[in-house]
Motif scaffolding. Structure first.
Motif, PDB file in Angstrom:
ATOM      1  N   ASP A 264      -2.254  -2.034   4.891  1.00 46.48           N
ATOM      2  CA  ASP A 264      -1.460  -0.811   4.974  1.00 46.48           C
ATOM      3  C   ASP A 264      -1.243  -0.380   6.414  1.00 46.48           C
ATOM      4  OD1 ASP A 264      -0.933  -0.335   2.264  1.00 46.48           O
ATOM      5  OD2 ASP A 264      -2.889   0.572   1.964  1.00 46.48           O
ATOM      6  N   ARG A 265      -2.205  -0.642   7.273  1.00 47.13           N
ATOM      7  CA  ARG A 265      -2.091  -0.242   8.672  1.00 47.13           C
ATOM      8  C   ARG A 265      -1.218  -1.211   9.456  1.00 47.13           C
ATOM      9  NH1 ARG A 265      -7.362  -0.851  11.055  1.00 47.13           N
ATOM     10  NH2 ARG A 265      -6.608  -2.936  11.459  1.00 47.13           N
ATOM     11  N   ASP A 266      -1.373  -2.497   9.254  1.00 49.81           N
ATOM     12  CA  ASP A 266      -0.683  -3.507  10.047  1.00 49.81           C
ATOM     13  C   ASP A 266       0.355  -4.253   9.221  1.00 49.81           C
ATOM     14  OD1 ASP A 266      -2.269  -2.862  12.261  1.00 49.81           O
ATOM     15  OD2 ASP A 266      -3.829  -4.260  11.645  1.00 49.81           O
ATOM     16  N   TRP A 267       1.118  -3.533   8.426  1.00 50.92           N
ATOM     17  CA  TRP A 267       2.055  -4.138   7.487  1.00 50.92           C
ATOM     18  C   TRP A 267       3.149  -4.949   8.153  1.00 50.92           C
ATOM     19  CZ3 TRP A 267       6.728  -2.081   8.629  1.00 50.92           C
ATOM     20  CH2 TRP A 267       6.742  -0.815   9.217  1.00 50.92           C
TER      21      TRP A 267
ATOM     22  N   GLU B  42       2.771  -6.852  10.798  1.00 51.52           N
ATOM     23  CA  GLU B  42       2.195  -8.043  11.429  1.00 51.52           C
ATOM     24  C   GLU B  42       2.089  -9.181  10.414  1.00 51.52           C
ATOM     25  OE1 GLU B  42       1.596  -8.064  14.699  1.00 51.52           O
ATOM     26  OE2 GLU B  42       2.355  -6.009  14.685  1.00 51.52           O
TER      27      GLU B  42
ATOM     28  N   ARG C 221       4.991  -3.200   0.303  1.00 54.65           N
ATOM     29  CA  ARG C 221       4.829  -2.213   1.387  1.00 54.65           C
ATOM     30  C   ARG C 221       5.926  -2.373   2.435  1.00 54.65           C
ATOM     31  NH1 ARG C 221       2.559   1.443  -0.986  1.00 54.65           N
ATOM     32  NH2 ARG C 221       0.365   1.269  -1.419  1.00 54.65           N
TER      33      ARG C 221
ATOM     34  N   ARG D  58       8.965   0.345   3.569  1.00 55.72           N
ATOM     35  CA  ARG D  58       9.285   0.754   4.940  1.00 55.72           C
ATOM     36  C   ARG D  58      10.747   0.460   5.252  1.00 55.72           C
ATOM     37  NH1 ARG D  58       4.075   0.744   3.638  1.00 55.72           N
ATOM     38  NH2 ARG D  58       2.764   1.924   5.048  1.00 55.72           N
TER      39      ARG D  58
END
Length: 152
Positions: A2-5, A7, A44, A48
């Protein structure tokens, strides 16, 4: 994820961080979330992309890259599978229902799309700036934010 979606996903590293083998991690993840880690990450990224298509004046290709897809075809197919619309159809349906689109150059700067600004001071003897904005862009820690109240 969730934080580095945006990458690339290194499933072995994610599984190791969780303390599982790759295969056990995928089984446990699917049991809890009802989908594989790859499917979850794709969802995810598509979420975005939906936001960027509604709010930013960027091309579909630029959005595809910003959200972490490496192939426009894969992005479009995944987007259509999740939303029922192609990215272009989605934008046409949703644009104009709210505020004006954010200019593409600002949206790219905000999301880190200008890779040359990530290393403020690189190649500069004084280390005093991060490119044309002088601060490495919003959210970057390298430069001073002129609106932060801090002295330059």
């Amino acid at each position: 994820m969730d934080r580095d979606w945006a990458e690339p996903l290194d499933l072995d590293a994610v599984a190791a961080h969780a303390g599982y083998s790759r295969y056990h991690f995928v089984r446990a993840f699917k049991a809890v979330y009802g989908q594989t880690p790859g499917q979850y990450l794709s969802r995810r990224r598509t979420e975005r992309a939906e936001e960027l298509l509604r709010t930013a004046d960027l091309s579909v290709t630029e959005i595809c890259t910003l959200v972490g897809f490496t192939s426009l075809g894969t992005f479009s197919a995944s987007f259509k599978k999740q939303t029922g619309l192609t990215p272009s159809e989605y934008r046409a349906k949703h644009v104009g229902r709210g505020a004006a689109l954010i200019p593409g150059c600002y949206a790219l700067l905000w999301s880190g799309g200008f890779k040359g600004l990530e290393d403020p001071g690189a190649g500069r003897g004084s280390g005093s700036g991060g490119g044309p904005t002088g601060g490495g862009g919003p959210g970057k820690r390298g430069g001073q934010d002129r609106n932060s109240g801090e002295a330059p």
